[in-house]
Design a protein around this motif. Structure first.
Motif, short mmCIF file in Angstrom:
data_model
loop_
_atom_site.label_atom_id
_atom_site.label_comp_id
_atom_site.label_asym_id
_atom_site.label_seq_id
_atom_site.Cartn_x
_atom_site.Cartn_y
_atom_site.Cartn_z
N THR A 143 -4.67 1.69 -18.42
CA THR A 143 -5.55 1.42 -19.32
C THR A 143 -4.96 0.98 -20.67
OG1 THR A 143 -6.20 3.73 -19.77
CG2 THR A 143 -7.54 2.48 -18.49
N HIS A 144 -3.58 1.69 -20.81
CA HIS A 144 -3.03 1.35 -22.16
C HIS A 144 -2.68 -0.19 -22.35
CE1 HIS A 144 -0.17 1.55 -25.44
NE2 HIS A 144 0.76 1.06 -24.63
N PHE A 145 -2.34 -0.97 -21.04
CA PHE A 145 -2.15 -2.16 -20.91
C PHE A 145 -3.33 -3.02 -20.61
CE2 PHE A 145 1.77 0.02 -19.64
CZ PHE A 145 2.77 -0.63 -20.38
N HIS A 146 -4.40 -2.42 -19.97
CA HIS A 146 -5.44 -3.19 -19.54
C HIS A 146 -6.69 -2.26 -19.60
CE1 HIS A 146 -3.32 -6.80 -17.95
NE2 HIS A 146 -2.39 -5.85 -17.42
N PRO A 147 -7.24 -2.32 -20.72
CA PRO A 147 -8.45 -1.14 -20.98
C PRO A 147 -9.66 -1.46 -19.87
CG PRO A 147 -7.71 -2.18 -23.10
CD PRO A 147 -7.06 -3.16 -21.94
N ASP A 148 -9.69 -2.51 -19.24
CA ASP A 148 -10.75 -2.94 -18.27
C ASP A 148 -10.68 -2.14 -16.96
OD1 ASP A 148 -8.92 -4.53 -17.88
OD2 ASP A 148 -10.04 -6.18 -17.42
N GLN A 149 -9.41 -1.70 -16.68
CA GLN A 149 -9.06 -1.19 -15.42
C GLN A 149 -9.78 0.36 -15.30
OE1 GLN A 149 -7.58 -2.60 -12.87
NE2 GLN A 149 -8.04 -4.04 -14.00
N ASP A 150 -11.12 0.47 -15.07
CA ASP A 150 -11.92 1.69 -15.27
C ASP A 150 -11.87 2.56 -13.90
OD1 ASP A 150 -13.25 -0.07 -14.11
OD2 ASP A 150 -15.35 0.34 -14.90
N LYS A 151 -11.22 1.83 -12.64
CA LYS A 151 -11.31 1.97 -11.20
C LYS A 151 -9.82 2.04 -10.72
CE LYS A 151 -12.70 3.25 -7.33
NZ LYS A 151 -13.27 4.73 -6.94
N LEU A 152 -9.46 3.25 -10.22
CA LEU A 152 -8.16 3.31 -9.50
C LEU A 152 -8.60 3.47 -7.96
CD1 LEU A 152 -7.14 3.55 -12.41
CD2 LEU A 152 -5.23 4.97 -11.33
N TYR A 153 -7.85 2.52 -7.13
CA TYR A 153 -8.38 2.63 -5.71
C TYR A 153 -7.07 3.17 -5.09
CZ TYR A 153 -11.88 -0.93 -6.64
OH TYR A 153 -12.95 -1.60 -6.98
N VAL A 154 -7.31 4.33 -4.26
CA VAL A 154 -6.26 5.15 -3.47
C VAL A 154 -6.19 4.56 -2.21
CG1 VAL A 154 -5.73 7.36 -2.57
CG2 VAL A 154 -7.03 6.87 -4.89
N LEU A 155 -4.89 4.18 -1.89
CA LEU A 155 -4.66 3.51 -0.53
C LEU A 155 -4.71 4.39 0.76
CD1 LEU A 155 -1.53 1.31 -1.58
CD2 LEU A 155 -3.98 0.45 -1.20
N ASP A 156 -4.52 5.74 0.57
CA ASP A 156 -4.84 6.59 1.51
C ASP A 156 -6.32 6.97 1.87
OD1 ASP A 156 -1.90 6.83 1.61
OD2 ASP A 156 -1.99 8.21 -0.15
N ASN A 157 -6.89 6.42 0.95
CA ASN A 157 -8.76 6.68 1.27
C ASN A 157 -9.08 5.50 1.69
OD1 ASN A 157 -11.05 7.06 1.09
ND2 ASN A 157 -11.22 8.13 -0.91
N ARG A 158 -9.63 5.52 3.20
CA ARG A 158 -10.13 4.50 3.88
C ARG A 158 -11.35 3.89 3.04
NH1 ARG A 158 -10.03 2.30 9.04
NH2 ARG A 158 -11.71 1.10 9.78
N GLN A 159 -12.08 4.49 2.64
CA GLN A 159 -13.43 4.09 1.87
C GLN A 159 -12.98 3.38 0.47
OE1 GLN A 159 -15.97 7.44 0.65
NE2 GLN A 159 -17.62 5.93 0.28
N ASP A 160 -11.99 3.75 -0.17
CA ASP A 160 -11.59 3.22 -1.24
C ASP A 160 -11.02 1.63 -0.93
OD1 ASP A 160 -12.50 5.05 -2.79
OD2 ASP A 160 -10.39 5.58 -3.65
N CYS A 161 -10.32 1.74 0.26
CA CYS A 161 -9.83 0.47 0.57
C CYS A 161 -10.86 -0.66 1.13
CB CYS A 161 -8.60 0.68 1.62
SG CYS A 161 -7.24 1.58 1.48
N SER A 162 -12.15 -0.12 1.60
CA SER A 162 -13.00 -0.83 2.24
C SER A 162 -13.89 -1.44 0.87
CB SER A 162 -14.05 0.01 3.20
OG SER A 162 -15.09 -0.68 3.56
N HIS A 163 -14.02 -0.68 0.11
CA HIS A 163 -14.73 -1.01 -1.21
C HIS A 163 -13.88 -2.23 -1.94
CE1 HIS A 163 -17.24 2.93 -1.50
NE2 HIS A 163 -17.67 2.21 -0.63
N LEU A 164 -12.64 -2.02 -1.96
CA LEU A 164 -11.60 -3.02 -2.60
C LEU A 164 -11.57 -4.52 -1.78
CD1 LEU A 164 -9.58 -3.78 -4.55
CD2 LEU A 164 -7.72 -2.66 -3.19
N MET A 165 -11.84 -4.16 -0.39
CA MET A 165 -11.92 -5.43 0.21
C MET A 165 -13.28 -6.15 0.08
SD MET A 165 -9.04 -6.06 2.21
CE MET A 165 -9.70 -7.30 3.51
N ARG A 166 -14.32 -5.29 -0.12
CA ARG A 166 -15.36 -5.89 -0.33
C ARG A 166 -15.46 -6.66 -1.63
NH1 ARG A 166 -20.77 -5.24 1.27
NH2 ARG A 166 -19.98 -3.57 2.59
#
Length: 820
Positions: A215-238
């Motif tokens: 967020t120091h470089f891009h303040p709009d990044q309010d969400k970090l997706y964890v690659l080890d979490n299948r649910q986060d990856c599914s939400h990112l694909m959507r």
């Protein structure tokens, strides 16, 4: 008698107000005052504009519905290119910021989250996501700055990878800052290696730390997706399949494509296969192929993907099927010439033979604005008959003798020639004794002095004057950068240098903003191809016309095509690697022609040192990169289009960079890199103590309108020291060192650092001392200066040869960091 009885009566308690007089012939002013601003015939509370009208509930609902329909229509138009069976894929570029980041692992986790088993490749490849009825084209990028900039330039989504184990190294931070300045579409941040952390509290701390970093470089990044979490990856694909990419404005004004395949059927042509994006691809326009240069299109052929049968087997493509040509060049095709032909230059040549006349040698003074002063002041001819005057008569007094009433008999007469000894011009009566040298005669009774006898000017000998000059300049000895900050544009001429020869190309200006700049004086020094450069009289009109031209015609966006290019060098086939993205960007009309390019440059306040003018920089503007030696000038608009040259660009400052290069229409973001050799003083260490990788992003900027009429004037300031001060008359030394230089620069206005202005009155002695008159009394600690200007010319840009950063150098820096 009794006192008289006084009768008392009360005043009336009610006051009667008679009706005022009403005239039937009242003036307009009286009626206006009586109305008190009211307008006849206007209903009270009536709104004049439609925005001021009070709408009913039905009208408000109707207006909201219309806005909703317009927004939905705009969304459908933006996503129409991705819809359908033959829709274009969404390009997803994966950027590893940390040394242990693996783009292949990230792509594998994302595809498996939606139950897709796809073969992961090192080159750009497609994946069909049936769940969301979309197609994704992954671009796995290596830790190479050139590949990262090229891949993300054409990407719809940029996925940056952070690591839970290792921090972002200097190369990763350089890539992140470059992506931010180049222009991003939609940015997504993922984290790798969270499964290695066992404690939940430690995981949350690492996520918070990584979120704070991004967020120091891009303040709009309010969400970090964890690659080890299948649910986060599914939400990112959507999100990747349903979100509309933001796009990049300068890129969307042109046609561009990411190469799926590169073929070399013949040595004369090269085939680039990909999906057209942005605007329609016109065969008449030139294209920029990576860093290889600009080329012409031979033809554009349709390249549909092989379709599948219902049973699942692929239908082979019929080799004998004729190719479908979608576009061929016409007579309006742009040529590769970047300069105007020689015939066009001959028309502007005044001499007709390609040469320019040099300034005549008969000039007797410096050019001030548009006039050579003292050149027209013809004194009496040297061959004129000498005038008979009494002995001891000065040149000033001899001018008043007519020679009619002077007796020829007598030894008190002598022959006097006004121009016999021009280097020994005697002082005038109002000059006082300070204008006399020690070997000259004392003033007569008709020449009273304004100065006391103790302030008589004494012409020092050479040794004593040199010692005093050395002692005076020794007090101001500083380094070059610090000297530019404290004493900008000031120079010190050696005592043995003739100023009129050393500064022969310099001129004077009464005002840097408004004085006319005579360009005829600079014709002899202009670059060789200066008159063959592109001259743009109406930049905004030309830009709008060429941008509208790209809106119509050409191959429609979303079409997969084979683009045949002619003239691509054979070295491209040897250096081509499928794992490095190849981009093709169509140029607007005339964007290959050379002119004087102007960029605004903003040097970061965090950058540790100043940048010197003409120091080599690597610049990226849109799809092109150059190696330049820029010249800096002050920004802003002036009535005469003259701007002061800057020798240094200090941290936190902004300037205009000028060089000769191809035109770029529009406000395109610009990146400025500086190459350093690790281990040298220039490289040093980064701000956080990390080793230097050999390349630094020193500044960012934006493209400005090009102009060949922009005059960049280099200023030099000659300063002098007030030697004797008497009211408003001052004797100045250390500015010039001979009498002829004083006479040459006599027309230039003088100024002091405390705001006084004056002019040179007369030269004194032979060591460059002169007498000056100012508009007020000056301080003995003040410095007297004179400004001189000359035009500096921009240099040619060179196409960048090789990658921005050597991969081995970046890997070595990362290894050093890990070892340390």
């Amino acid at each position: 008698m009794s006192p008289a009885v006084v009768q008392h009566s009360h005043r009336p308690t009610s006051k009667v107000a008679n009706k005022p007089f009403k005239s039937k012939h009242a003036t307009k002013g009286a009626l206006r005052n009586a109305a008190k601003g009211k307008v006849a015939g206007q209903e009270k509370g009536q709104r004049r504009t439609p925005h001021q009208h009070v709408m009913s509930k039905f009208d408000r609902r109707n207006q909201a519905k219309q806005r909703q329909l317009a927004k939905r229509k705009e969304h459908i138009e933006e996503t129409a290119i991705f819809s359908g069976r033959d829709g274009a894929p969404r390009i997803v570029a994966v950027v590893p910021l940390c040394p242990d980041s693996d783009p292949s692992f990230a792509i594998k986790q994302l595809t498996q989250s939606v139950d897709i088993e796809a073969e992961i490749e090192d080159r750009p490849f497609r994946v069909s996501v049936d769940r969301f009825k979309q197609k994704l084209q992954y671009v796995p990028l290596k830790r190479d700055l050139t590949s990262v900039l090229d891949g993300t330039r054409v990407a719809d989504f940029v996925v940056v990878m952070l690591s839970a184990d290792e921090e972002v190294d200097p190369l990763g931070e350089l890539m992140l800052r470059s992506l931010e300045s180049q222009g991003l579409s939609t940015l997504v941040t993922v984290v790798q290696g969270m499964d290695k952390l066992e404690q939940a509290k430690q995981k949350q701390q690492v996520l918070n730390s990584l979120k704070s970093y991004i967020t120091h470089f891009h303040p709009d990044q309010d969400k970090l997706y964890v690659l080890d979490n299948r649910q986060d990856c599914s939400h990112l694909m959507r999100s990747l399949c349903s979100t509309t990419p933001k796009g990049v404005r300068w890129r969307d004004e042109r046609s561009w494509m990411l190469a799926d395949e590169v073929q070399f059927p013949t040595p004369e042509s090269t085939v680039i296969t990909g999906v057209v994006r942005g605007k329609g691809l016109n065969a008449d326009r030139l294209v920029q192929l990576g860093d290889l240069g600009t080329y012409q299109i031979e033809k554009i052929v349709a390249a549909p993907l092989p379709k599948k049968r219902k049973k699942g087997d692929e239908m082979p493509v019929d080799e004998e099927q004729p190719e479908v040509v979608l576009g061929t060049p016409t007579e309006d095709q742009d040529d590769l010439a970047d300069l105007a032909p020689d015939a066009a230059m001959d028309g502007d040549d005044e001499m007709g033979d390609g040469t320019e006349s040099v300034a005549p040698s008969s000039k007797k003074g410096v050019l001030l604005d548009d006039h050579h002063y003292f050149s027209d002041d013809d004194r009496e001819d040297i061959t004129a008959k000498p005038k008979r005057v009494p002995k001891g008569t000065s040149s000033y007094q001899a001018a008043w003798f007519l020679g009619d009433d002077v007796s020829d008999s007598g030894s008190d007469m002598e022959d006097f020639e006004m121009q016999d000894e021009p280097e020994r011009e005697e002082a005038r009566p109002e000059d006082g004794l300070e204008g006399y040298a020690p070997n000259e005669q004392e003033p007569t009774e008709g020449a009273p002095s304004e100065y006391p006898q103790s302030e008589m000017f004494v012409d020092l000998d050479d040794d004593e004057d040199a010692q005093q000059l050395e002692a005076y300049r020794k007090k101001r000895k500083t380094d070059e950068v610090q000297d530019d900050r404290e004493f900008p544009d000031e120079i010190e001429l050696p005592a043995n240098v003739i100023a009129r020869e050393r500064l022969a190309r310099y001129r004077g200006l009464k005002s840097l903003r408004t004085s006319e700049w005579v360009e005829d004086e600079d014709r002899a020094h202009e670059p060789e191809d200066w008159r063959r450069l592109l001259k743009i009289s109406d930049y905004q009109g030309s830009r709008s016309r060429f941008a509208r031209e790209a809106l119509v015609g050409g191959v429609a966006p979303g079409t997969r095509v084979h683009v045949y290019l002619r003239g691509v060098p054979a070295s491209f086939e040897k250096t081509y690697s499928p794992d490095r993205p190849v981009t093709l960007v169509s140029l607007l009309r005339h964007e290959q022609k050379k002119t004087v390019v102007n960029y605004i440059i903003n040097l970061s306040a965090d950058f540790p040192r100043s940048i010197k003018a003409k120091e080599e920089l690597v610049v990226q503007c849109g799809p092109r990169r150059f190696a330049i030696n820029p010249i800096f000038s002050q920004p802003g608009n002036t009535p005469n289009d003259v701007h002061k040259f800057c020798r240094y660009l200090h941290p936190g400052q902004s300037a205009v960079v000028s060089f000769m290069g191809p035109v770029t229409w529009g406000a395109v973001p610009v990146l400025f890199f500086e190459r350093t050799v690790p281990g040298t003083e220039d490289a040093g260490q980064e701000a956080d103590g990390q080793p230097d990788i050999g390349l630094t992003l020193v500044a960012t900027g934006t493209a400005l309108p090009p102009s060949t009429s922009r005059v960049i004037a280099k200023r030099v300031i000659l300063t002098g020291h007030p030697y004797h001060i008497h009211k408003k008359i001052v004797t100045v030394r250390y500015m010039f060192f001979n009498r002829e230089d004083v006479e040459w620069f006599k027309a230039l206005p003088l100024w002091t650092k405390r705001g006084r202005s004056g002019y040179i009155k007369e030269s004194l002695g032979t060591h460059g001392y002169f007498k000056a008159t100012f508009d007020g009394r000056i301080n003995p600690q003040d410095a007297i200066g004179v400004s001189l200007y000359k035009r500096v010319w921009p240099r040619n840009a060179r196409p960048l040869d090789g990658p921005l950063l050597d991969a081995q150098a970046g890997q070595a820096a990362s290894d050093d960091m890990m070892i340390g």
